[in-house]
Write a protein that holds these residues in place. Structure first.
Motif, PDB file in Angstrom:
ATOM      1  N   VAL A 176       0.806  -1.220   0.000  1.00  0.00           N
ATOM      2  CA  VAL A 176       0.000   0.000   0.000  1.00  0.00           C
ATOM      3  C   VAL A 176       0.843   1.277   0.000  1.00  0.00           C
ATOM      4  CG1 VAL A 176      -0.254   0.224   2.519  1.00  0.00           C
ATOM      5  CG2 VAL A 176      -2.101   1.010   1.017  1.00  0.00           C
ATOM      6  N   ARG A 177       2.103   1.175   0.372  1.00  0.00           N
ATOM      7  CA  ARG A 177       2.988   2.344   0.322  1.00  0.00           C
ATOM      8  C   ARG A 177       3.664   2.397  -1.045  1.00  0.00           C
ATOM      9  NH1 ARG A 177       8.212   3.538   2.400  1.00  0.00           N
ATOM     10  NH2 ARG A 177       8.410   1.438   3.305  1.00  0.00           N
ATOM     11  N   VAL A 178       3.983   3.597  -1.504  1.00  0.00           N
ATOM     12  CA  VAL A 178       4.526   3.770  -2.853  1.00  0.00           C
ATOM     13  C   VAL A 178       5.704   4.735  -2.834  1.00  0.00           C
ATOM     14  CG1 VAL A 178       2.376   3.287  -4.095  1.00  0.00           C
ATOM     15  CG2 VAL A 178       2.849   5.625  -3.304  1.00  0.00           C
ATOM     16  N   PRO A 179       6.594   4.622  -3.825  1.00  0.00           N
ATOM     17  CA  PRO A 179       7.616   5.655  -3.979  1.00  0.00           C
ATOM     18  C   PRO A 179       6.971   6.965  -4.406  1.00  0.00           C
ATOM     19  CG  PRO A 179       7.690   4.098  -5.811  1.00  0.00           C
ATOM     20  CD  PRO A 179       6.695   3.558  -4.833  1.00  0.00           C
ATOM     21  N   LEU A 180       7.499   8.082  -3.924  1.00  0.00           N
ATOM     22  CA  LEU A 180       7.040   9.403  -4.356  1.00  0.00           C
ATOM     23  C   LEU A 180       8.190  10.386  -4.226  1.00  0.00           C
ATOM     24  CD1 LEU A 180       4.828  11.320  -5.340  1.00  0.00           C
ATOM     25  CD2 LEU A 180       4.144  11.661  -2.948  1.00  0.00           C
ATOM     26  N   VAL A 181       8.658  10.874  -5.358  1.00  0.00           N
ATOM     27  CA  VAL A 181       9.710  11.878  -5.428  1.00  0.00           C
ATOM     28  C   VAL A 181       9.206  12.993  -6.327  1.00  0.00           C
ATOM     29  CG1 VAL A 181      12.124  12.352  -5.970  1.00  0.00           C
ATOM     30  CG2 VAL A 181      11.451  10.064  -5.178  1.00  0.00           C
ATOM     31  N   VAL A 182       9.291  14.242  -5.848  1.00  0.00           N
ATOM     32  CA  VAL A 182       8.746  15.381  -6.584  1.00  0.00           C
ATOM     33  C   VAL A 182       9.776  16.511  -6.588  1.00  0.00           C
ATOM     34  CG1 VAL A 182       6.777  16.928  -6.874  1.00  0.00           C
ATOM     35  CG2 VAL A 182       6.457  14.742  -5.706  1.00  0.00           C
ATOM     36  N   ALA A 183       9.965  17.138  -7.753  1.00  0.00           N
ATOM     37  CA  ALA A 183      10.897  18.254  -7.877  1.00  0.00           C
ATOM     38  C   ALA A 183      10.314  19.301  -8.813  1.00  0.00           C
ATOM     39  CB  ALA A 183      12.245  17.768  -8.409  1.00  0.00           C
ATOM     40  N   GLY A 184      10.763  20.542  -8.650  1.00  0.00           N
ATOM     41  CA  GLY A 184      10.328  21.618  -9.530  1.00  0.00           C
ATOM     42  C   GLY A 184       9.868  22.812  -8.744  1.00  0.00           C
ATOM     43  N   PRO A 185       9.277  23.789  -9.406  1.00  0.00           N
ATOM     44  CA  PRO A 185       8.829  25.008  -8.728  1.00  0.00           C
ATOM     45  C   PRO A 185       7.908  24.699  -7.551  1.00  0.00           C
ATOM     46  CG  PRO A 185       8.691  25.271 -11.107  1.00  0.00           C
ATOM     47  CD  PRO A 185       9.027  23.825 -10.865  1.00  0.00           C
ATOM     48  N   GLY A 186       8.211  25.316  -6.407  1.00  0.00           N
ATOM     49  CA  GLY A 186       7.415  25.104  -5.200  1.00  0.00           C
ATOM     50  C   GLY A 186       7.941  24.024  -4.290  1.00  0.00           C
ATOM     51  N   PHE A 187       8.984  23.290  -4.731  1.00  0.00           N
ATOM     52  CA  PHE A 187       9.557  22.214  -3.929  1.00  0.00           C
ATOM     53  C   PHE A 187      11.034  22.495  -3.662  1.00  0.00           C
ATOM     54  CE2 PHE A 187       5.860  20.379  -5.893  1.00  0.00           C
ATOM     55  CZ  PHE A 187       5.313  19.573  -4.890  1.00  0.00           C
ATOM     56  N   PRO A 188      11.468  22.384  -2.408  1.00  0.00           N
ATOM     57  CA  PRO A 188      12.882  22.602  -2.090  1.00  0.00           C
ATOM     58  C   PRO A 188      13.742  21.472  -2.637  1.00  0.00           C
ATOM     59  CG  PRO A 188      11.712  21.801  -0.157  1.00  0.00           C
ATOM     60  CD  PRO A 188      10.671  22.035  -1.221  1.00  0.00           C
ATOM     61  N   SER A 189      15.039  21.685  -2.649  1.00  0.00           N
ATOM     62  CA  SER A 189      15.967  20.695  -3.187  1.00  0.00           C
ATOM     63  C   SER A 189      16.579  19.843  -2.089  1.00  0.00           C
ATOM     64  CB  SER A 189      17.092  21.390  -3.968  1.00  0.00           C
ATOM     65  OG  SER A 189      16.574  22.119  -5.055  1.00  0.00           O
ATOM     66  N   GLY A 190      16.714  18.539  -2.360  1.00  0.00           N
ATOM     67  CA  GLY A 190      17.431  17.645  -1.461  1.00  0.00           C
ATOM     68  C   GLY A 190      16.795  17.451  -0.107  1.00  0.00           C
ATOM     69  N   VAL A 191      15.472  17.442  -0.050  1.00  0.00           N
ATOM     70  CA  VAL A 191      14.739  17.330   1.219  1.00  0.00           C
ATOM     71  C   VAL A 191      14.065  15.966   1.300  1.00  0.00           C
ATOM     72  CG1 VAL A 191      12.771  18.235   2.538  1.00  0.00           C
ATOM     73  CG2 VAL A 191      14.374  19.811   1.424  1.00  0.00           C
ATOM     74  N   ARG A 192      14.014  15.411   2.495  1.00  0.00           N
ATOM     75  CA  ARG A 192      13.272  14.177   2.753  1.00  0.00           C
ATOM     76  C   ARG A 192      12.161  14.485   3.755  1.00  0.00           C
ATOM     77  NH1 ARG A 192      16.099   9.818   0.579  1.00  0.00           N
ATOM     78  NH2 ARG A 192      14.734   8.341   1.657  1.00  0.00           N
ATOM     79  N   VAL A 193      10.948  14.045   3.445  1.00  0.00           N
ATOM     80  CA  VAL A 193       9.765  14.323   4.264  1.00  0.00           C
ATOM     81  C   VAL A 193       9.303  13.038   4.922  1.00  0.00           C
ATOM     82  CG1 VAL A 193       7.341  15.025   4.194  1.00  0.00           C
ATOM     83  CG2 VAL A 193       9.047  16.312   2.895  1.00  0.00           C
ATOM     84  N   ARG A 194       9.270  13.042   6.239  1.00  0.00           N
ATOM     85  CA  ARG A 194       8.794  11.881   6.997  1.00  0.00           C
ATOM     86  C   ARG A 194       7.280  11.872   7.160  1.00  0.00           C
ATOM     87  NH1 ARG A 194      11.427   8.893  10.553  1.00  0.00           N
ATOM     88  NH2 ARG A 194       9.824   9.289  12.133  1.00  0.00           N
ATOM     89  N   THR A 195       6.663  13.019   7.124  1.00  0.00           N
ATOM     90  CA  THR A 195       5.223  13.126   7.334  1.00  0.00           C
ATOM     91  C   THR A 195       4.463  12.257   6.334  1.00  0.00           C
ATOM     92  OG1 THR A 195       5.521  15.408   8.076  1.00  0.00           O
ATOM     93  CG2 THR A 195       3.293  14.748   7.441  1.00  0.00           C
TER      94      THR A 195
END
Length: 461
Positions: free
Chosen positions: A301-320
């Protein structure tokens, strides 16, 4: 309206641990690393439901599965025609494109995207949907044999990529922002690869961390799924081969991400395009003796999710914890379009990196288990309300493979999360009954054999 575009690459059946961005020790996904360096890795992202049609339908509509009644992969009864995000954004002046696998609550031409490229639709779909009595499939040995080297294992996906690249080449002349969702079949079974990809993972024909003797494998829903799919035919030799080939298929998908990024860069659009990589659901890959999806365990049920571009910081990992409905909301935010307030999800751009109070929801009503499941994930806790089996509670910080069910040891946590499930997401008892009534109508339309569709009939509430 801004000039930002959105490109979503969604593969099929990609386990959340099978990527270098998830810390996998040898799987090669350098382009995911490249995307992550420019953007955000969401470590705890969940699909709406661990099955193709429910998950994709929920994402496309921006609504939870129980609301749109896309419970399973049977399409013999029509669902309501809720507007897709493609239609809503098209009406807001955004050019919306959907490429590849649709597998949604309505046929492709009814979804309202500006363009549908190479759309695949399952028509009447799956008939093996009975939960009580549990439907049993007869194709286990065929599935187990679906592994190894063939000459052209990615033929259909290559056509999808060609369509997507053609659009990117002409997208610079649109004069308006655009979104494109590119849907690939890989790494979904059958696990066929080229000789080069097979050789790439020589010596990596490993076994899952835990087998059918592990405690989670003894839960009634896990036993149901193994029985439904007949997974006892997967020998150790077959398991090793499937895992090796699967790694190759994941690397092939990663190469397609690289091609898309290169094309955005060549056409001068990379810096003004939000690029997201995700999957429709996970893959158990032999863990607990289970294969494919349909389970509420994290690998499914969990999936990979990586997002980049305007509005997203660089090199950040989100635990939430986040949901793919938050990705749906993020697309609206990226292009600057208003989003109907009755849709679910919060834009990923607004999610705090470490919010211990935020909760996300998933549900399952599909084939292979005797009843529905409802998940709420908050902080370290993951609670599964199982309608026809014991409930489960896991502390994922201490127990990432969900080996210890704490439901009886932490009644206060169960009570708190149950209340939150009912108050914020749904009444699980009501939705179990509502789903079962709908499934019975589907079975009646299919005929008593559950295999020969009679006709499509309009849906009720």
């Amino acid at each position: 309206m801004t000039g930002t575009n959105v490109l979503i690459l969604k593969d099929d059946e990609h386990g959340p641990r099978i990527a270098s961005t998830a810390g996998h020790p040898f799987v090669q996904t350098p382009n995911l690393d490249r995307l992550a360096a420019r953007g955000v890795v969401f470590e705890n992202a969940y699909c709406p439901s661990p099955l193709c049609c429910p998950s994709r339908s929920s994402f496309i509509s921006g609504r939870p599965v129980h609301e749109i009644q896309a419970y399973n992969n049977s399409m013999v009864i029509d669902r309501p025609n809720y507007p897709s995000y493609g239609r809503l954004l098209d009406e807001a002046g955004v050019h919306t494109v959907h490429a590849g696998k649709v597998d949604a609550y309505r046929p492709p031409h009814e979804l309202g995207f500006s363009e549908m490229l190479g759309a695949d639709y399952r028509a009447d779909g799956d008939g093996e949907i009975s939960r009580e009595p549990l439907a049993l499939r007869g194709d286990a040995r065929q599935r187990a044999r679906g592994v190894g080297v063939v000459d052209d294992p990615f033929r259909a996906d290559n056509r999808r990529m060609a369509d997507a690249l053609d659009f990117l080449d002409r997208s610079t002349d649109l004069g308006k922002p655009w979104t494109m969702e590119v849907n690939l079949i890989a790494p979904h079974f059958p696990h066929r690869v080229t000789q080069e990809l097979w050789d790439l993972y020589a010596g990596h024909d490993d076994l899952p961390e835990y087998d059918v003797t592990a405690t989670p494998a003894q839960h009634p829903y896990a036993e149901d799924l193994r029985k439904h799919f007949g997974t006892d035919v997967f020998t150790e030799e077959a398991t090793r081969a499937h895992r090796r080939a699967y790694y190759g298929r994941v690397t092939w998908v990663d190469r397609q991400l690289g091609i898309l990024l290169d094309t955005l860069e060549r056409t001068g659009q990379l810096d003004r395009t939000v690029v997201a990589f995700t999957s429709d659901h996970g893959e158990m890959l032999g863990l607990f003796g289970m294969w494919w999806k349909c389970s509420m365990y994290d690998d499914s049920v969990r999936v990979p999710l990586v997002v980049a571009g305007p509005g997203f910081p660089s090199g950040v990992r989100v635990r939430t914890p986040v949901s793919q409905l938050d990705l749906n909301a993020a697309a609206f935010a990226a292009v600057g379009a208003s989003r109907p307030p009755d849709l679910s999800g919060t834009p990923l751009q607004q999610v705090h990196p470490d919010d211990p109070d935020r909760a996300v929801f998933a549900e399952y009503h599909g084939h292979g288990t005797r009843g529905s499941s409802f998940m709420i994930r908050q902080g370290r806790w993951k609670f599964l309300h199982n309608a026809r089996a014991p409930h489960q509670l896991f502390d994922l910080d201490d127990d990432p493979f969900e080996l210890r069910n704490l439901a009886t040891d932490a009644p206060d946590v169960v009570r708190t999360l149950t209340e939150r499930l009912r108050e914020e997401f749904c009444d699980p008892d009501l939705e179990q009954d509502r789903a079962e009534a709908f499934i019975q109508r589907q079975l009646a339309a299919l005929g008593s054999s559950g295999s020969t569709p009679r006709s499509r009939v309009p849906t009720g509430s």
